[in-house]
Design a protein around this motif. Structure first.
Motif, mmCIF file in Angstrom:
data_model
loop_
_atom_site.group_PDB
_atom_site.id
_atom_site.type_symbol
_atom_site.label_atom_id
_atom_site.label_comp_id
_atom_site.label_asym_id
_atom_site.label_seq_id
_atom_site.Cartn_x
_atom_site.Cartn_y
_atom_site.Cartn_z
ATOM 1 N N PHE A 252 0.854 -1.190 0.000
ATOM 2 C CA PHE A 252 0.000 0.000 0.000
ATOM 3 C C PHE A 252 0.892 1.244 0.000
ATOM 4 N N PRO A 253 1.340 1.692 -1.159
ATOM 5 C CA PRO A 253 2.278 2.826 -1.226
ATOM 6 C C PRO A 253 1.765 4.041 -0.459
ATOM 7 N N GLY A 254 2.649 4.590 0.364
ATOM 8 C CA GLY A 254 2.304 5.763 1.146
ATOM 9 C C GLY A 254 1.558 5.477 2.430
ATOM 10 N N ALA A 255 1.277 4.198 2.711
ATOM 11 C CA ALA A 255 0.509 3.838 3.912
ATOM 12 C C ALA A 255 1.437 3.362 5.017
ATOM 13 N N SER A 256 0.940 3.407 6.239
ATOM 14 C CA SER A 256 1.654 2.875 7.403
ATOM 15 C C SER A 256 0.634 2.328 8.379
ATOM 16 N N VAL A 257 1.088 1.413 9.214
ATOM 17 C CA VAL A 257 0.218 0.775 10.199
ATOM 18 C C VAL A 257 0.759 1.039 11.594
ATOM 19 N N VAL A 258 -0.116 1.436 12.497
ATOM 20 C CA VAL A 258 0.233 1.594 13.903
ATOM 21 C C VAL A 258 -0.806 0.860 14.733
ATOM 22 N N CYS A 259 -0.470 0.596 15.971
ATOM 23 C CA CYS A 259 -1.407 -0.051 16.888
ATOM 24 C C CYS A 259 -1.704 0.917 18.012
ATOM 25 N N ARG A 260 -2.931 1.372 18.055
ATOM 26 C CA ARG A 260 -3.340 2.359 19.056
ATOM 27 C C ARG A 260 -3.664 1.673 20.364
ATOM 28 N N GLU A 261 -3.131 2.198 21.467
ATOM 29 C CA GLU A 261 -3.344 1.617 22.796
ATOM 30 C C GLU A 261 -4.371 2.423 23.561
ATOM 31 N N SER A 262 -5.241 1.725 24.294
ATOM 32 C CA SER A 262 -6.244 2.380 25.132
ATOM 33 C C SER A 262 -6.635 1.444 26.254
ATOM 34 N N ASP A 263 -6.280 1.836 27.500
ATOM 35 C CA ASP A 263 -6.647 1.058 28.694
ATOM 36 C C ASP A 263 -6.217 -0.405 28.595
ATOM 37 N N GLY A 264 -4.977 -0.623 28.150
ATOM 38 C CA GLY A 264 -4.457 -1.983 28.077
ATOM 39 C C GLY A 264 -4.902 -2.772 26.873
ATOM 40 N N HIS A 265 -5.642 -2.166 25.965
ATOM 41 C CA HIS A 265 -6.087 -2.824 24.745
ATOM 42 C C HIS A 265 -5.436 -2.145 23.540
ATOM 43 N N GLU A 267 -5.515 -1.734 19.048
ATOM 44 C CA GLU A 267 -6.310 -1.853 17.829
ATOM 45 C C GLU A 267 -5.478 -1.376 16.653
ATOM 46 N N VAL A 268 -5.627 -2.063 15.521
ATOM 47 C CA VAL A 268 -4.881 -1.707 14.316
ATOM 48 C C VAL A 268 -5.464 -0.430 13.711
ATOM 49 N N GLU A 269 -4.576 0.459 13.313
ATOM 50 C CA GLU A 269 -4.962 1.649 12.570
ATOM 51 C C GLU A 269 -4.056 1.784 11.357
ATOM 52 N N MET A 270 -4.640 2.091 10.207
ATOM 53 C CA MET A 270 -3.860 2.278 8.984
ATOM 54 C C MET A 270 -3.955 3.729 8.527
ATOM 55 N N HIS A 271 -2.809 4.356 8.385
ATOM 56 C CA HIS A 271 -2.729 5.711 7.851
ATOM 57 C C HIS A 271 -2.478 5.629 6.350
ATOM 58 N N GLN A 272 -3.314 6.302 5.579
ATOM 59 C CA GLN A 272 -3.181 6.281 4.135
ATOM 60 C C GLN A 272 -3.070 7.703 3.595
ATOM 61 N N HIS A 273 -2.251 7.850 2.564
ATOM 62 C CA HIS A 273 -2.045 9.164 1.962
ATOM 63 C C HIS A 273 -3.362 9.707 1.415
ATOM 64 N N GLY A 274 -3.685 10.944 1.784
ATOM 65 C CA GLY A 274 -4.901 11.586 1.300
ATOM 66 C C GLY A 274 -6.052 11.556 2.273
ATOM 67 N N LEU A 275 -5.956 10.729 3.323
ATOM 68 C CA LEU A 275 -7.027 10.661 4.316
ATOM 69 C C LEU A 275 -6.678 11.523 5.517
ATOM 70 N N LEU A 276 -7.683 12.173 6.095
ATOM 71 C CA LEU A 276 -7.456 13.066 7.226
ATOM 72 C C LEU A 276 -7.378 12.325 8.548
ATOM 73 N N ARG A 277 -7.814 11.076 8.572
ATOM 74 C CA ARG A 277 -7.742 10.281 9.804
ATOM 75 C C ARG A 277 -7.398 8.850 9.438
ATOM 76 N N PRO A 278 -6.841 8.088 10.379
ATOM 77 C CA PRO A 278 -6.524 6.685 10.084
ATOM 78 C C PRO A 278 -7.781 5.827 10.038
ATOM 79 N N LEU A 279 -7.679 4.713 9.338
ATOM 80 C CA LEU A 279 -8.771 3.742 9.296
ATOM 81 C C LEU A 279 -8.547 2.703 10.379
ATOM 82 N N ARG A 280 -9.593 2.472 11.198
ATOM 83 C CA ARG A 280 -9.513 1.456 12.251
ATOM 84 C C ARG A 280 -9.798 0.085 11.647
ATOM 85 N N SER A 281 -9.464 -0.962 12.398
ATOM 86 C CA SER A 281 -9.593 -2.326 11.875
ATOM 87 C C SER A 281 -11.002 -2.662 11.375
ATOM 88 N N PRO A 282 -12.102 -2.208 12.026
ATOM 89 C CA PRO A 282 -13.422 -2.528 11.473
ATOM 90 C C PRO A 282 -13.682 -1.888 10.109
#
Length: 383
Positions: A252-265, A267-282
């Motif tokens: 996925f050119p220009g994309a990156s994946v991070v794992c967001r932490e919240s209260d010990g949990h 979730e996968v988030e994907m940042h893609q070029h051109g989007l203002l926010r990351p896409l969550r796993s759902p």
């Protein structure tokens, strides 16, 4: 690594022997026997887990999975001069499974049940053997189980009776493996327990990989992908984070994946070029999620001796086949890989790597054969 696989009497695998390489690609048309080969490997892994008898019972018992054709084919039948007919059997009814490599070889022979009706689907373990090297011979046998009796050879070459009343549903690999007096069996069991199977990851709306997950070190991705976020974060933390980032960008050119932490949990988030926010796993597409699952499996910080992927190309866009092939080829340098695939593009790309081979399966008279591959030498212990 495992260099030979032998299966006799299982579904369409009447008497099959395959040579395995660091990267083995299994291909063939629908119904050619790819699934049977995959299931045979799973049954061998179940030996080390102590559940091969239960797994066969769950498939309907030995009668449901045994080779349904004649014991042998004559030349006249193969030439079409005579119809296929059942003849009087000369050998016992048996399902045999075996693997071997430069260090050890192992085989198991299962026969018809003789238990009460309530356990009528449970086959009996008739014979097991462990030997040194790839091929069983007269002098390299290390452990042998015949009926309820098990004997082991010690470092001085002397035999010791390890069991005299082993149940027909218990394997010597689980009940006679000991770090002191059954060390070779212990090594075999632990190696086979480490085999990993990844088959048809779920990517639907309710897939386990789309849910919020507990943040804990996860060097091995679960078979259902339920700990994807934790596995990806583990790779980034203690594994090859650079390879992870590069593999995501490759697909996925220009994309990156991070794992967001919240209260010990996590979730996968994907940042893609051109989007203002990351896409969550759902929100990820089925193909994107499946690629990330394969990525987590193949970039594991704890590679096994053998990993088996069943149709990894399913639901992937054709543009993702080349990045997947590069992932597979890189992983084959760290672990033995068997890839069962329908994708000619994936297979051809992977064949470019050193140590890769193809097993092309086809059916003849209902039997699975690999006509283009040379069958390795294999000797079954006799009852």
């Amino acid at each position: 690594m495992i260099t030979r696989l032998a299966v006799s009497g299982y579904r369409s695998l009447r008497n099959a022997k395959f040579a395995l390489t660091p990267l083995t690609l299994v291909t063939g048309a629908n119904g050619s026997g790819k699934s049977s080969l995959y299931r045979a490997l799973r049954l061998l892994a179940d030996v080390a887990q102590g559940r091969i008898v239960q797994s066969i019972a769950a498939e309907g018992g030995l009668q449901s999975i045994l080779w349904a054709g004649p014991e042998t084919f004559s030349r006249e039948v193969k030439a079409g001069a005579y119809p296929v007919e059942g003849l009087v059997r000369r050998k016992p009814i048996a399902l045999k499974l075996g693997v071997s490599g430069p260090r050890y070889g192992y085989s198991i022979d299962l026969g018809m049940p003789s238990a009460p009706a309530v356990f009528a689907l449970d086959p009996q373990i008739k014979l097991e053997a462990l030997w040194l090297g790839e091929t069983l011979g007269r002098s390299n046998l290390l452990a042998e189980r015949r009926g309820p009796g098990v004997r082991l050879k010690n470092e001085n070459g002397l035999w010791r009776q390890a069991a005299t009343a082993l149940n027909p549903f218990d394997s010597m690999a689980t009940h006679c493996a000991d770090q002191r007096e059954g060390f070779e069996l212990f090594q075999l069991r632990e190696t086979m327990r480490g085999w990993r199977f990844y088959d048809q990851f779920r990517t639907d709306r309710d897939a386990p990989a789309r849910r919020l997950q507990i943040g804990t070190y996860t060097p091995v991705l679960a078979s259902d992908g339920s700990d994807l976020a934790a596995a990806l974060q583990t790779i980034a933390t203690i594994g090859d984070g650079e390879a992870l980032d590069a593999s995501v960008a490759d697909a996925f050119p220009g994309a990156s994946v991070v794992c967001r932490e919240s209260d010990g949990h996590v979730e996968v988030e994907m940042h893609q070029h051109g989007l203002l926010r990351p896409l969550r796993s759902p929100e990820l597409s089925d193909g994107t999620l499946r690629y990330l699952l394969l990525l987590a499996a193949l970039l594991t910080p704890r590679p096994p001796q053998l990993m088996i992927l069943n149709e990894p190309e399913a639901s992937l866009h054709p543009d993702l086949i080349a990045p997947l092939a590069r992932l597979v080829m890189a992983a084959s340098k760290r672990t033995g890989l068997i890839v069962v695939s329908h994708s000619r593009k994936l297979v051809d790309a992977c064949l470019d790597t050193p140590g890769a081979s193809e097993i092309r399966l086809e059916k003849q008279f209902g039997e699975t054969l690999a006509p283009d591959a040379q069958a390795p030498k294999w000797v079954w212990p006799s009852r």
